[in-house]
Scaffold this motif. Structure first.
Motif, PDB file in Angstrom:
ATOM      1  N   LEU A   1       0.826  -1.215   0.000  1.00 46.57           N
ATOM      2  CA  LEU A   1       0.000   0.000   0.000  1.00 46.57           C
ATOM      3  C   LEU A   1       0.858   1.262   0.000  1.00 46.57           C
ATOM      4  O   LEU A   1       0.519   2.256  -0.641  1.00 46.57           O
ATOM      5  CB  LEU A   1      -0.913   0.007   1.230  1.00 46.57           C
TER       6      LEU A   1
ATOM      7  N   VAL B   1       1.427   6.047  -6.447  1.00 49.25           N
ATOM      8  CA  VAL B   1       1.138   5.745  -7.862  1.00 49.25           C
ATOM      9  C   VAL B   1      -0.351   5.951  -8.132  1.00 49.25           C
ATOM     10  O   VAL B   1      -0.742   6.584  -9.129  1.00 49.25           O
ATOM     11  CB  VAL B   1       1.552   4.295  -8.207  1.00 49.25           C
ATOM     12  N   ALA B   2      -1.156   5.435  -7.241  1.00 47.42           N
ATOM     13  CA  ALA B   2      -2.610   5.582  -7.408  1.00 47.42           C
ATOM     14  C   ALA B   2      -3.024   7.044  -7.339  1.00 47.42           C
ATOM     15  O   ALA B   2      -3.915   7.486  -8.073  1.00 47.42           O
ATOM     16  CB  ALA B   2      -3.341   4.781  -6.336  1.00 47.42           C
TER      17      ALA B   2
ATOM     18  N   ALA C   1     -22.910   7.333 -15.548  1.00 48.18           N
ATOM     19  CA  ALA C   1     -23.489   6.252 -14.741  1.00 48.18           C
ATOM     20  C   ALA C   1     -24.561   6.764 -13.798  1.00 48.18           C
ATOM     21  O   ALA C   1     -25.528   6.082 -13.496  1.00 48.18           O
ATOM     22  CB  ALA C   1     -22.383   5.553 -13.945  1.00 48.18           C
TER      23      ALA C   1
ATOM     24  N   GLY D   1     -12.851   9.835 -15.180  1.00 50.33           N
ATOM     25  CA  GLY D   1     -13.710   9.074 -14.276  1.00 50.33           C
ATOM     26  C   GLY D   1     -14.965   9.836 -13.918  1.00 50.33           C
ATOM     27  O   GLY D   1     -16.063   9.278 -13.863  1.00 50.33           O
ATOM     28  N   ASN D   2     -14.790  11.131 -13.696  1.00 48.38           N
ATOM     29  CA  ASN D   2     -15.961  11.956 -13.376  1.00 48.38           C
ATOM     30  C   ASN D   2     -16.962  11.964 -14.526  1.00 48.38           C
ATOM     31  O   ASN D   2     -18.173  11.944 -14.322  1.00 48.38           O
ATOM     32  CB  ASN D   2     -15.526  13.390 -13.075  1.00 48.38           C
TER      33      ASN D   2
ATOM     34  N   PHE E   1      -2.077   8.627 -10.600  1.00 49.53           N
ATOM     35  CA  PHE E   1      -3.008   8.116 -11.611  1.00 49.53           C
ATOM     36  C   PHE E   1      -4.382   8.767 -11.456  1.00 49.53           C
ATOM     37  O   PHE E   1      -5.041   9.125 -12.438  1.00 49.53           O
ATOM     38  CB  PHE E   1      -3.108   6.591 -11.461  1.00 49.53           C
ATOM     39  N   SER E   2      -4.758   8.941 -10.215  1.00 49.70           N
ATOM     40  CA  SER E   2      -6.063   9.556  -9.946  1.00 49.70           C
ATOM     41  C   SER E   2      -6.120  10.979 -10.484  1.00 49.70           C
ATOM     42  O   SER E   2      -7.146  11.398 -11.036  1.00 49.70           O
ATOM     43  CB  SER E   2      -6.312   9.552  -8.437  1.00 49.70           C
TER      44      SER E   2
ATOM     45  N   PHE F   1       2.078   1.526  -3.581  1.00 45.83           N
ATOM     46  CA  PHE F   1       0.979   1.731  -4.530  1.00 45.83           C
ATOM     47  C   PHE F   1       0.280   3.067  -4.324  1.00 45.83           C
ATOM     48  O   PHE F   1      -0.232   3.656  -5.285  1.00 45.83           O
ATOM     49  CB  PHE F   1      -0.023   0.578  -4.382  1.00 45.83           C
TER      50      PHE F   1
ATOM     51  N   VAL G   1      -6.655  10.598 -14.286  1.00 45.13           N
ATOM     52  CA  VAL G   1      -7.921  10.025 -14.793  1.00 45.13           C
ATOM     53  C   VAL G   1      -9.169  10.572 -14.113  1.00 45.13           C
ATOM     54  O   VAL G   1     -10.275  10.227 -14.498  1.00 45.13           O
ATOM     55  CB  VAL G   1      -7.930   8.474 -14.678  1.00 45.13           C
ATOM     56  N   GLN G   2      -8.971  11.422 -13.105  1.00 47.95           N
ATOM     57  CA  GLN G   2     -10.136  11.929 -12.366  1.00 47.95           C
ATOM     58  C   GLN G   2     -11.181  12.564 -13.291  1.00 47.95           C
ATOM     59  O   GLN G   2     -12.380  12.251 -13.182  1.00 47.95           O
ATOM     60  CB  GLN G   2      -9.685  12.959 -11.321  1.00 47.95           C
TER      61      GLN G   2
ATOM     62  N   PHE H   1     -17.386   9.589 -16.836  1.00 47.54           N
ATOM     63  CA  PHE H   1     -18.107   8.305 -16.888  1.00 47.54           C
ATOM     64  C   PHE H   1     -19.015   8.153 -15.665  1.00 47.54           C
ATOM     65  O   PHE H   1     -20.092   7.577 -15.753  1.00 47.54           O
ATOM     66  CB  PHE H   1     -17.116   7.140 -16.967  1.00 47.54           C
ATOM     67  N   GLY H   2     -18.525   8.694 -14.568  1.00 45.69           N
ATOM     68  CA  GLY H   2     -19.346   8.632 -13.362  1.00 45.69           C
ATOM     69  C   GLY H   2     -20.640   9.391 -13.517  1.00 45.69           C
ATOM     70  O   GLY H   2     -21.696   8.940 -13.102  1.00 45.69           O
TER      71      GLY H   2
END
Lengths: 304, 180
Positions: A47, A53-54, A72, A65-66, A57-58, A50, A61-62, A68-69
């Motif tokens: 953790l 990195v996460a 949805a 993601g928002n 990445f966030s 990671f 891609v935020q 697509f979110g």
């Protein structure tokens, strides 16, 4: 002779068995050791590596993601939007009705103040309708004979005299407004006591004709009702304020009304007042003068 | 071989990152897709059972290590390993079939994965799973996996062709892979 398995398949099964075994060992070790064991420490280390990195990445891609979110959530957003709009409508309606109630409450409170000041017995009424034409200067009230109303009764609001009741049914009453060209009231100048007759004139100021041919009244003088025999209009109800002379004679004056006749919502009908003509000693009563009514101008022309 | 391992590692890392960052944003009714599971099933359908099992084990282990709380390390590794192996074993039977069959296999893989995970969690009493929750999760997992596996198969097929080493290389080609 023993049948042998092909090499790839055997290797595959061996691999499967090893991996299954490894999984079970990991589960067992983690289960037995708990949070303080080696597996948990490896988990924390993973953790730690990671996490950044996460996070990076966030950041990248935020927005995606928002997007697509939001797709949805489109259905739920629509439903939520509809619910919020309904709530907003309800709140606006409540605000309107609350403001309306506060205004009405304030209006009634002032009317009660005036009633107390003048010592009248009144009944509150709501203006429920106005005539469809602009010519007729009257309103319809939500009270009638069942509430003790009779033709001729004075109608007031918090500012002064509104008019008088002309027609009564069991549940309703029609009030001829003071602005009606056919309305004629006995009045006096509050300060000097000069008597006169007030006539409605549609949208224009009232026409006041003083009885004294040489009377001099200054602009700004308050005009109130005066009790004459044979009327049920109480004394001293504010009517308006003298505006200016009408013509060369000082007898003829224009009076600006106190009441805003375009905003009548609630009024008080005077059922009884302390000094009705019949209760006064005969010698104190003033007979209503028989004077010719001033010429009523065409109300259509006045309106325009 | 090392390049293939590196490519698989990149796929796994990407899947884990997507799973950690993007999935919560696109969850519907609290249920989001399992990108890692989609990658496992995609590898299994294209490269076969062995790759599916290996990738499933490593991917599951990665998920285990990055999952906090009462999650037991090894549990997801076992589930993904079995799902990868099972999906890979079905690969020959997809020969000549329509893509919808692969979607159906993916949906079943989703049900099996969540069912196994939920069932084992229930048995080990490590999560507050209930039978109803497992059924709901299995159905959601089936739907999401059926949607995400075809998408995951696009890059996985490209990697499989570029870096041979799975059963595709051993047997010549994947019929299922051709389908997709």
């Amino acid at each position: 002779m023993m049948k042998t398995m092909p090499e790839p398949r055997r290797r595959s099964r061996t691999l499967l068995a090893v991996l299954v075994l490894a999984s079970l060992v990991l589960i067992t070790v983690d289960y037995r050791e708990g949070e303080g064991g080696a597996v948990a420490a490896i988990q924390r280390g993973a953790l730690t590596v990671f996490g950044p990195v996460a996070e990076g990445f966030s950041t990248v891609v935020q927005p995606i993601g928002n997007f697509f979110g939001s797709i949805a959530e489109l259905g739920s957003l629509r439903a939520r939007n509809a619910a919020l709009e309904a709530d907003l409508r309800e709140i606006r309606e409540q605000q309107v009705s609350r403001a309306e109630l506060e205004r009405e409450n304030e209006q009634l409170r002032r009317q009660l103040d005036m009633r107390e000041r003048l010592g009248f017995t009144t009944t509150a009424a709501v203006v429920i309708a106005r005539p469809p034409s602009n010519i007729e200067r009257s309103v319809l009230l939500d009270v009638g004979a069942d509430n003790g109303l009779l033709p001729g009764m004075a109608v007031i609001n918090e500012f002064g005299l509104v008019g008088k009741v002309t027609e009564v049914t069991a549940g309703n009453a029609r009030v001829e407004l003071l602005t009606s060209p056919s309305a004629r009231y006995g009045v006096r100048i509050d300060e000097s006591g000069e008597l006169g007759f007030l006539t409605g004139s549609g949208a224009d100021p009232f026409q006041l004709e003083l009885l004294d041919l040489e009377a001099e009244v200054s602009p700004g003088a308050q005009v109130v009702t005066h009790l004459f025999t044979g009327t049920s209009i109480p004394d001293a109800i504010p009517v308006g304020v003298v505006k200016e002379r009408r013509g060369p004679s000082s007898r003829f004056l224009e009076v600006a009304p106190y009441v805003d006749f375009t905003r009548l919502t609630t009024v008080q009908v005077v059922l009884n007042f302390p000094s009705a003509p019949s209760e006064l000693p005969e010698e104190e009563q003033v007979p209503a003068p028989e004077l010719p009514r001033p010429k009523v101008e065409d109300s259509k022309a006045e309106d325009s | 071989m090392s390049a293939r391992l590196l490519a698989l590692g990149v796929v796994l890392l990407t899947a884990l990152l997507l799973q950690s960052v993007v999935t919560p944003m696109i969850a519907i009714g609290g249920w989001g897709p399992d990108i890692v599971l989609a990658a496992v099933v995609a590898f299994a359908l294209i490269d076969g059972a062995e790759t599916g099992a290996r990738f499933g084990f490593v991917a599951g282990l990665g998920s285990d290590l990055l999952s906090g709380g009462p999650h037991l390390v090894g549990l997801m590794a076992l589930v993904f390993l079995l799902v990868g192996e099972g999906a890979g074993r079905l690969r020959p039977y997809l020969s000549g079939s329509e893509p919808v069959t692969a979607v159906a296999v993916s949906a079943v893989a989703g049900i099996v994965a969540f069912g196994l995970f939920g069932g084992m969690s229930l048995l080990l009493d490590i999560r507050s799973f209930t039978f109803l929750l497992i059924v709901q999760g299995a159905l959601a997992s089936a739907a999401w996996t059926a949607v995400t596996v075809p998408l995951a198969m696009v890059p996985v097929r490209a990697i499989s062709r570029r870096f041979t080493g799975g059963e595709t290389a051993a047997t010549g080609s994947s019929v299922a892979g051709r389908q997709w």
